[in-house]
Design an enzyme around this catalytic site. Structure first.
Site, PDB file in Angstrom:
ATOM      1  N   HIS A  61      44.405  -9.215  22.517  1.00 36.06           N
ATOM      2  CA  HIS A  61      44.004  -9.303  23.917  1.00 36.06           C
ATOM      3  C   HIS A  61      42.662  -8.623  24.165  1.00 36.06           C
ATOM      4  CE1 HIS A  61      44.968 -10.127  28.107  1.00 36.06           C
ATOM      5  NE2 HIS A  61      44.546  -8.919  28.411  1.00 36.06           N
ATOM      6  N   TYR A  64      39.812  -9.958  20.530  1.00 36.48           N
ATOM      7  CA  TYR A  64      39.555 -11.360  20.206  1.00 36.48           C
ATOM      8  C   TYR A  64      39.373 -11.568  18.700  1.00 36.48           C
ATOM      9  CZ  TYR A  64      38.564 -11.817  25.231  1.00 36.48           C
ATOM     10  OH  TYR A  64      38.651 -11.797  26.597  1.00 36.48           O
ATOM     11  N   HIS A 107      46.969 -14.012  32.847  1.00 36.17           N
ATOM     12  CA  HIS A 107      48.030 -13.023  33.028  1.00 36.17           C
ATOM     13  C   HIS A 107      49.348 -13.719  32.735  1.00 36.17           C
ATOM     14  CE1 HIS A 107      48.581  -8.896  35.013  1.00 36.17           C
ATOM     15  NE2 HIS A 107      47.699  -8.801  34.052  1.00 36.17           N
ATOM     16  N   HIS A 109      51.717 -13.537  29.931  1.00 36.30           N
ATOM     17  CA  HIS A 109      52.917 -12.833  29.516  1.00 36.30           C
ATOM     18  C   HIS A 109      53.540 -12.028  30.654  1.00 36.30           C
ATOM     19  CE1 HIS A 109      51.301 -14.020  25.656  1.00 36.30           C
ATOM     20  NE2 HIS A 109      52.353 -13.532  25.016  1.00 36.30           N
ATOM     21  N   GLU A 324      48.530   1.025  32.301  1.00 33.09           N
ATOM     22  CA  GLU A 324      47.760  -0.020  32.970  1.00 33.09           C
ATOM     23  C   GLU A 324      48.066  -0.047  34.468  1.00 33.09           C
ATOM     24  OE1 GLU A 324      48.008  -3.775  30.953  1.00 33.09           O
ATOM     25  OE2 GLU A 324      47.409  -2.912  29.030  1.00 33.09           O
ATOM     26  N   ASP A 506      35.755 -19.754  30.607  1.00 31.00           N
ATOM     27  CA  ASP A 506      36.892 -20.406  29.958  1.00 31.00           C
ATOM     28  C   ASP A 506      38.045 -19.438  29.768  1.00 31.00           C
ATOM     29  OD1 ASP A 506      36.890 -19.240  27.028  1.00 31.00           O
ATOM     30  OD2 ASP A 506      34.818 -19.695  27.503  1.00 31.00           O
TER      31      ASP A 506
END
Length: 750
Positions: A61, A64, A107, A109, A324, A506
């Site tokens: 995540h 990359y 977003h 999951h 988070e 994208d």
């Protein structure tokens, strides 16, 4: 190498850190090779906090690592590009001293685990990515992918996601102008929620997230840190299984009212030159914000974790760094001007605390309880994170997948059209977008339901247009063609409102990249997007990759969502996607073939997903887009609507809906060809006096053009080679508009 480290001593009241070894590293998602690499970087066994930090920074995540090798193929520069990939959002110049900052991000999951909060915090996160750049968010879009509505939990997921998006965006006061919603069985076990935001700023006020200036203070601003969202980044880099519900604690909880205060305060702070850099605490929380800011700036950072505001006592350094919790920012300010910035945030009732400073060491040194809990070089963990070129393999069934399908002959076009328009896939999505405020801030010119959203740029003579596109069925059958088609259709949609594309963002949604067939899909889709972008001189300025979208080993269809932003020189002659006046001439632009691979007709009515998707002729697409822009600019057309999923018959019906104006057309097609999906086509309507000039312009640009009929009446009347159909417009629109709410009313399935 096996390295057992004794548990480190911790201050009184704080539990001892676990012993770090290969097994614990694997539990954190690090491969044995990555763990060995970390030990080599540090020259010792990592602490538990250091292991957690690295596992997040090196997660799919954040790093990359499975896609970066292909992402490098994208064109990322151009005459309008000020900031491309690598910043929180891409920034392009849109003229008159204005710039647009935008990005789309997944977003997925979190939204599958807890749909309301997952979708809501997806909106909050993408808004922060934009105002972190010093740009005021003015528009949101969302691209949503759901499974079959009768699949387990699916109505519950759809309802929760839509409410989460609406509640968060509505509370912050940012309009949701459009997007797309699809339904396909490949998402039965893993839905997709892709959120896009666009903001505006004066060119001189754009900020970056590069920490600089040794000795500059680092401030923590916003909500307090809790235990929500810990391991969110690593969870988003894993596949789902039977224990997915147990991952609810990794889903963050949002507070849109705190976000609104944070937004206004950050924009006010950005207007003074005391702020060096802003960074959202997004995926991986304080870890990503601190390390990435320092990594981009080539600096170091020192943080005192005891100063981080907490919602509850007893959080460990590991938890503080990986939390988070939402609505939090890191701010780097100039030495001697800290109090000035603190006063700004204080006026907005936001907690602001100095937690450290920028250093020139190139290392992150974190302390808690009077001892150092992490001391790590930054660049090897951020800019030099692992990059893999995964093995690729063409799917074994690709030949069978792409074999020419047997296409059932249409006997009754009216009956087929009605059935298609009543499917959730092609039915009206008004039930969804009516839950969003799409007119707040009074910039909206064209909102949801059209080919592209259009919003004013106040203080400028121009407007902006936005379109989101992807056809996962095309990408499943031929990923390279599907990737190119997504870009081509988004550009075509912008041209329907007269817009010239200036930048693309994208969101690449795929399954497990360690599966060679999925890695092949990822590579091919990226190459298709890249080829199309180069054909349109369209730079990719931002984006996101979401992998491991699979459940129990079953991957989603490849879904490379693209959002294209364009400039509209004038809204004086802006057409609509529906017919607005009777007795106008209808013209079909583009060439019709017999391309049924991946078509809605076969997929939705016969459960056939087979064949090669429609050919994408990028030169023909460019000529059509140029023609449409000319016609719109000159005010020669009152209606422009592109042909896409469902083919000609669906596009004609959609053009009749919303205005109560029917159509009577005759086309050189068989009844079956009414539903084929050749690309580079559009319907336009114009006054009879404009017809000759329109046809001449089409000829000059080598765009096939055929006058096919007139607008007016209360029916949709289509005459083909061998058949004709006549449908009552009011009844047809009623079925189309009520299909989705009726499906949802059949009961929630949690």
């Amino acid at each position: 190498m096996s390295s057992k480290a004794a548990s480190r001593r911790s201050p009184v009241g704080r539990p001892a850190e676990p012993t770090v070894d290969e097994e614990l590293a694997r539990a954190h998602g690090l491969s044995d090779e990555e763990y060995e690499r970390l030990i080599a970087i540090l020259g010792r066994t990592p602490s538990y906090t250091e292991l957690g930090i690295t596992s997040s920074l090196w997660s799919e995540h954040c790093s990359y690592k499975s896609s970066k090798v292909y992402l490098r193929e994208f064109p990322t520069t151009g005459p309008y590009v000020l900031h491309g990939p690598g910043e929180n959002a891409g920034v392009v110049d849109i003229g008159d001293g204005w710039v647009a900052a935008f990005k789309v991000e997944s977003h997925n999951h979190p939204s599958y685990i807890e749909p309301y909060q997952g979708a809501a915090t997806g909106v909050g996160g993408i808004l922060r990515d934009v105002f972190t750049m010093g740009a005021r968010p003015v528009a949101c879009l969302d691209s949503l992918s759901f499974g079959e509505l009768d699949a387990p939990r699916m109505k519950y997921l759809l309802d929760g996601v839509v409410r989460g998006i609406g509640d968060y965006g509505n509370c912050v006061g940012i309009p949701t102008l459009g997007g797309e919603t699809r339904f396909h069985k490949s998402y039965n076990g893993n839905i997709l929620v892709n959120a896009f935001a666009l903001g505006l700023a004066r060119r001189e006020r754009i900020l970056t997230a590069k920490a600089s200036g040794s000795g500059n203070p680092v401030l923590y601003v916003g909500s307090r840190t809790g235990r929500d969202g810990i391991h969110g980044a690593t969870m988003a880099s894993e596949s789902f299984g039977e224990d997915s519900e147990a991952k609810r604690p990794t889903v963050q909880v949002g507070d849109p009212f705190a976000e609104k205060m944070l937004l206004e305060a950050c924009l006010e702070a950005a207007r003074c030159d005391a702020v060096v850099a802003l960074q959202d605490m997004g995926a991986a929380g304080l870890t990503s914000s601190a390390f990435e800011m320092a990594g981009r700036g080539g600096t170091g950072i020192r943080l005192d974790l005891d100063k981080v505001p907490l919602r509850e006592p007893g959080l460990t350094p590991y938890e503080i760094m990986l939390s988070e919790s939402q609505e939090r920012m890191v701010v780097v300010v100039r030495k001697g001007r800290r109090e000035e910035v603190e006063r700004i945030f204080g006026r907005w009732d936001l907690e602001v605390v100095p937690i450290g400073e920028v250093t020139g060491t190139g290392r992150a040194v974190l302390s808690a309880g009077g001892e150092v809990v992490a001391d790590m070089p930054i660049l090897p963990l951020t800019e030099e994170a692992p990059v893999y070129e995964r093995p690729v393999e063409v799917p074994e069934d690709l030949v069978a997948r792409q074999s020419e399908p047997e296409v059932p002959v249409v006997e009754d076009p009216g009956e087929v059209l009605t059935r298609l328009l009543e499917t959730p896939q092609l039915a009206s999505k008004e039930w969804i977008w009516r839950q969003y405020d799409h007119s707040v801030r009074t910039n909206t010119v064209v909102g949801p339901g059209g080919d592209a959203a259009v919003l004013l740029v106040k203080g400028s003579d121009s407007a902006l247009a936005i379109s989101s596109e992807v056809n996962p069925s095309y990408c499943y059958l031929d990923p390279r063609t599907g990737g190119a088609q997504a870009v081509a259709e988004a550009v075509r949609n912008l041209a329907c409102v007269g817009a010239e594309p200036v930048g693309l963002s994208d969101c690449l949604n795929f399954g497990n990249p360690e599966n060679p067939q999925v890695a092949w899909q990822l590579r091919e889709c990226i190459r298709g997007i890249s080829t199309a972008c180069r054909a349109f001189d369209l730079p990719v300025v931002s984006g996101n990759v979401s992998l491991y979208n699979e459940t129990d080993g079953v991957s989603i269809h490849p879904t490379p969502t693209v959002v294209v932003v364009g400039t509209v020189p004038t809204i004086a002659n802006l057409p609509r996607s529906r017919f607005t006046q009777p007795e106008q001439r209808i013209v079909l632009l583009g060439e019709t073939g017999a391309q049924f691979g991946g078509s809605a007709y076969l997929r939705l009515l016969y459960d056939i997903e087979q064949g090669r998707p429609p050919k994408v002729d990028l030169e023909a697409e460019a000529h059509l887009a140029e023609l449409l822009r000319i016609l719109v600019f000159n005010g020669q057309v009152s209606t422009v609507h592109d042909l896409s999923e469902g083919g000609f018959a669906v596009a004609l019906a959609e053009a009749c809906f919303g205005g109560g104006i029917g159509a009577r057309v005759q086309v050189p097609m068989t009844p079956t060809e009414l539903f084929e999906e050749s690309q580079a086509r559009a319907l336009v309507a114009c006054d009879r006096s404009e017809l000759a000039d329109l046809m001449e312009a089409a000829e000059q640009l080598a765009v096939p053009a055929l006058e096919i009929g007139t607008t007016g009446g209360a029916e949709v009347h289509i005459r083909t080679d061998g058949a004709q159909t006549q449908l009552d417009l009011r009844e047809l629109e009623d079925r189309w508009s009520k299909a989705l709410p009726r499906a949802m009313e059949s009961g929630q399935n949690r």
